[in-house]
Design a protein around this motif. Sequence first.
Motif, mmCIF file in Angstrom:
data_model
loop_
_atom_site.group_PDB
_atom_site.id
_atom_site.type_symbol
_atom_site.label_atom_id
_atom_site.label_comp_id
_atom_site.label_asym_id
_atom_site.label_seq_id
_atom_site.Cartn_x
_atom_site.Cartn_y
_atom_site.Cartn_z
ATOM 1 N N THR A 218 0.852 -1.186 0.000
ATOM 2 C CA THR A 218 0.000 0.000 0.000
ATOM 3 C C THR A 218 0.889 1.237 0.000
ATOM 4 O O THR A 218 2.089 1.154 0.293
ATOM 5 N N GLY A 219 0.290 2.392 -0.311
ATOM 6 C CA GLY A 219 1.074 3.614 -0.382
ATOM 7 C C GLY A 219 0.424 4.769 0.349
ATOM 8 O O GLY A 219 -0.615 4.624 1.000
ATOM 9 N N LEU A 220 1.044 5.918 0.236
ATOM 10 C CA LEU A 220 0.583 7.135 0.887
ATOM 11 C C LEU A 220 -0.529 7.780 0.058
ATOM 12 O O LEU A 220 -0.434 7.859 -1.157
ATOM 13 N N VAL A 221 -1.580 8.253 0.744
ATOM 14 C CA VAL A 221 -2.705 8.898 0.071
ATOM 15 C C VAL A 221 -2.961 10.259 0.726
ATOM 16 O O VAL A 221 -3.886 10.420 1.520
ATOM 17 N N PRO A 222 -2.131 11.261 0.441
ATOM 18 C CA PRO A 222 -2.339 12.579 1.036
ATOM 19 C C PRO A 222 -3.482 13.328 0.365
ATOM 20 O O PRO A 222 -3.879 13.023 -0.767
ATOM 21 N N SER A 223 -3.991 14.315 1.073
ATOM 22 C CA SER A 223 -5.054 15.161 0.527
ATOM 23 C C SER A 223 -4.517 15.972 -0.649
ATOM 24 O O SER A 223 -3.482 16.623 -0.537
ATOM 25 N N GLY A 224 -5.232 15.940 -1.749
ATOM 26 C CA GLY A 224 -4.856 16.750 -2.896
ATOM 27 C C GLY A 224 -5.540 18.095 -2.901
ATOM 28 O O GLY A 224 -5.176 18.978 -3.687
ATOM 29 N N GLU A 225 -6.524 18.261 -2.015
ATOM 30 C CA GLU A 225 -7.262 19.518 -1.926
ATOM 31 C C GLU A 225 -7.793 19.674 -0.511
ATOM 32 O O GLU A 225 -8.394 18.760 0.047
ATOM 33 N N LEU A 226 -7.545 20.859 0.082
ATOM 34 C CA LEU A 226 -8.105 21.213 1.396
ATOM 35 C C LEU A 226 -8.737 22.601 1.262
ATOM 36 O O LEU A 226 -8.283 23.569 1.840
ATOM 37 N N ARG A 227 -9.798 22.635 0.502
ATOM 38 C CA ARG A 227 -10.456 23.886 0.155
ATOM 39 C C ARG A 227 -11.604 24.223 1.100
ATOM 40 O O ARG A 227 -11.986 25.385 1.241
ATOM 41 N N THR A 228 -12.179 23.199 1.760
ATOM 42 C CA THR A 228 -13.356 23.406 2.608
ATOM 43 C C THR A 228 -13.112 22.847 4.005
ATOM 44 O O THR A 228 -12.229 22.003 4.205
ATOM 45 N N PRO A 229 -13.916 23.281 4.999
ATOM 46 C CA PRO A 229 -13.783 22.720 6.350
ATOM 47 C C PRO A 229 -14.026 21.220 6.383
ATOM 48 O O PRO A 229 -13.405 20.507 7.173
ATOM 49 N N VAL A 230 -14.918 20.730 5.537
ATOM 50 C CA VAL A 230 -15.222 19.307 5.501
ATOM 51 C C VAL A 230 -13.994 18.499 5.078
ATOM 52 O O VAL A 230 -13.664 17.456 5.650
ATOM 53 N N GLN A 231 -13.301 18.977 4.051
ATOM 54 C CA GLN A 231 -12.097 18.279 3.601
ATOM 55 C C GLN A 231 -11.028 18.268 4.684
ATOM 56 O O GLN A 231 -10.340 17.271 4.882
ATOM 57 N N ARG A 232 -10.894 19.386 5.402
ATOM 58 C CA ARG A 232 -9.883 19.442 6.466
ATOM 59 C C ARG A 232 -10.249 18.504 7.612
ATOM 60 O O ARG A 232 -9.390 17.855 8.202
ATOM 61 N N TYR A 233 -11.526 18.452 7.944
ATOM 62 C CA TYR A 233 -11.980 17.544 8.994
ATOM 63 C C TYR A 233 -11.629 16.096 8.644
ATOM 64 O O TYR A 233 -11.088 15.359 9.457
ATOM 65 N N PHE A 234 -11.941 15.708 7.405
ATOM 66 C CA PHE A 234 -11.663 14.333 6.989
ATOM 67 C C PHE A 234 -10.162 14.059 6.996
ATOM 68 O O PHE A 234 -9.713 13.000 7.446
ATOM 69 N N ASP A 235 -9.386 15.022 6.542
ATOM 70 C CA ASP A 235 -7.935 14.878 6.521
ATOM 71 C C ASP A 235 -7.380 14.663 7.929
ATOM 72 O O ASP A 235 -6.453 13.874 8.132
ATOM 73 N N ASP A 236 -7.948 15.360 8.907
ATOM 74 C CA ASP A 236 -7.475 15.237 10.283
ATOM 75 C C ASP A 236 -7.758 13.865 10.880
ATOM 76 O O ASP A 236 -7.055 13.418 11.788
ATOM 77 N N ARG A 237 -8.793 13.195 10.384
ATOM 78 C CA ARG A 237 -9.244 11.964 11.030
ATOM 79 C C ARG A 237 -8.633 10.688 10.447
ATOM 80 O O ARG A 237 -8.633 9.659 11.115
ATOM 81 N N ALA A 322 5.062 5.385 -2.608
ATOM 82 C CA ALA A 322 4.023 5.106 -3.601
ATOM 83 C C ALA A 322 2.875 6.081 -3.352
ATOM 84 O O ALA A 322 2.011 5.862 -2.509
ATOM 85 N N LEU A 323 2.864 7.153 -4.094
ATOM 86 C CA LEU A 323 2.067 8.335 -3.760
ATOM 87 C C LEU A 323 0.865 8.504 -4.689
ATOM 88 O O LEU A 323 0.998 8.468 -5.909
ATOM 89 N N VAL A 324 -0.303 8.710 -4.064
ATOM 90 C CA VAL A 324 -1.531 8.994 -4.799
ATOM 91 C C VAL A 324 -2.256 10.135 -4.099
ATOM 92 O O VAL A 324 -2.594 10.033 -2.918
ATOM 93 N N TRP A 325 -2.486 11.231 -4.801
ATOM 94 C CA TRP A 325 -3.217 12.368 -4.242
ATOM 95 C C TRP A 325 -4.708 12.116 -4.348
ATOM 96 O O TRP A 325 -5.201 11.699 -5.391
#
Length: 451
Positions: A218-237, A322-325
């Motif tokens: 498996t690889g790393l799946v970082p956030s490709g977009e943090l434009r909204t509070p919802v995206q940031r919340y999900f990224d934090d969790r 192994a990176l996927v945004w």
Amino acid sequence: MIALRLERPMASPVAPEWSGAVWIGAIDVAALAAAEGDAIALADSEGYALARLLVRDGRSVLGFVELPVVDLPEIGGSIAVDDLVARVRALATPVVQPEPIHLPSVTVVVCTRDRAEQLRSALTSVLAIDYPAFDVVVVDNAGATDATRELIRTEFTDPRVRVVSEPVPGLSRARNTGLLQATGEIVAYTDDDVVVDSQWLRALVAGFARSNDVACVTGLVPSGELRTPVQRYFDDRVSWSANLVAREFRLAEPPADLPTFPFSVGEYGTGANFALRRTDLLALGGFDTAFGVGTRTGGGEDLDIFTRVLFAGSALVVEPSALVWHRHRSDLGALRAQAVGYGTGLGAWLMKVALTPAMMRVAIRRTPSAVRRLVDKRGGTLESGTAAAATGPELQKAPEVDGVDWAKAVSKVGWVELLSVAKGPVRYLRQRWDGTGLIDPLVRRVALARR
């Protein structure tokens, strides 16, 4: 003086309206060392107050840094070179995995359903991968229109790309269809809402080269977009967006830092970025069709395959290079729906664990730690998350946007996910009643006999 200009891995449809939005990008230490100037320009950075950069040394991932975005005349959004250099120096130096001598053939499987616009950018990035021998199978899973096939026919005439149909809805069924169509020694899976790195397949293959018993990487799946509070919340969790340390997992070698192992949800990665040896996956029976988006259970297929790999006696490798945004859900309704899917999928998978004697014997010993972990997932805030907390300034809680108290609203989503876990066992049993399961043994033998 501009030292560099950085582009975003994922384009956003609109500029952010949230004051806590974070510009996402990446930088290589070699490019930073060669830069001459005092500012790094950030493309399409209007509306962003912070920038998060994934720092790399070639293919190796060093970590994340967050810095304030400064609006400069004639440049626009930028970050200071000196600040970035100081943050990068504080990151650990990774152990570089050598390039494997043998580069096996790979089939990339992308499962999709009525999301042609997102699929376009995902396929564009896949076809730009730097790898000598790979093909792509697009699985159109119970599509309501022919938009997916039209997209492939008109825009992706590359002979490496094929599209096949799986009329029965369900992500596991779609992945099994891709597996049965695959010709590569390795089958790599990703989603239609991603942008893959150009070195993605080389990094996955390097993971398999770590040991002969590796069946899954498996690889790393970082956030490709943090434009909204919802995206940031999900990224934090989610922990899989910040798994920066390469690891090897084996059932016979329980890691001391994971008390719930091998039932360590999130530590292994996620379904948007993983690969298995084709023969190993067929021997396992493929994916369990009781799980996945499009079924009653709504998810859990990646949890199931990861644990089955370990219980089969094989190794699972986490390879951050192994990176996927990934583009997270941007609105509250979509986040709630995703939370329900995650919760029911988790509950369904736990039911399967309970009904599988070999797994249940291990699970009984891990139950107290697992319950504590599950309860800890409730609630949540919009403060800085695991990916950047050690390297960047802490974010303020989100203010009201369009009359919505986002900090309060999204904090309830964790409870929605937790409560949805209770629905999973019954939904799993109903899926089983419908005759779901693994790939038929005869079909597997035919596929194994075919190169």
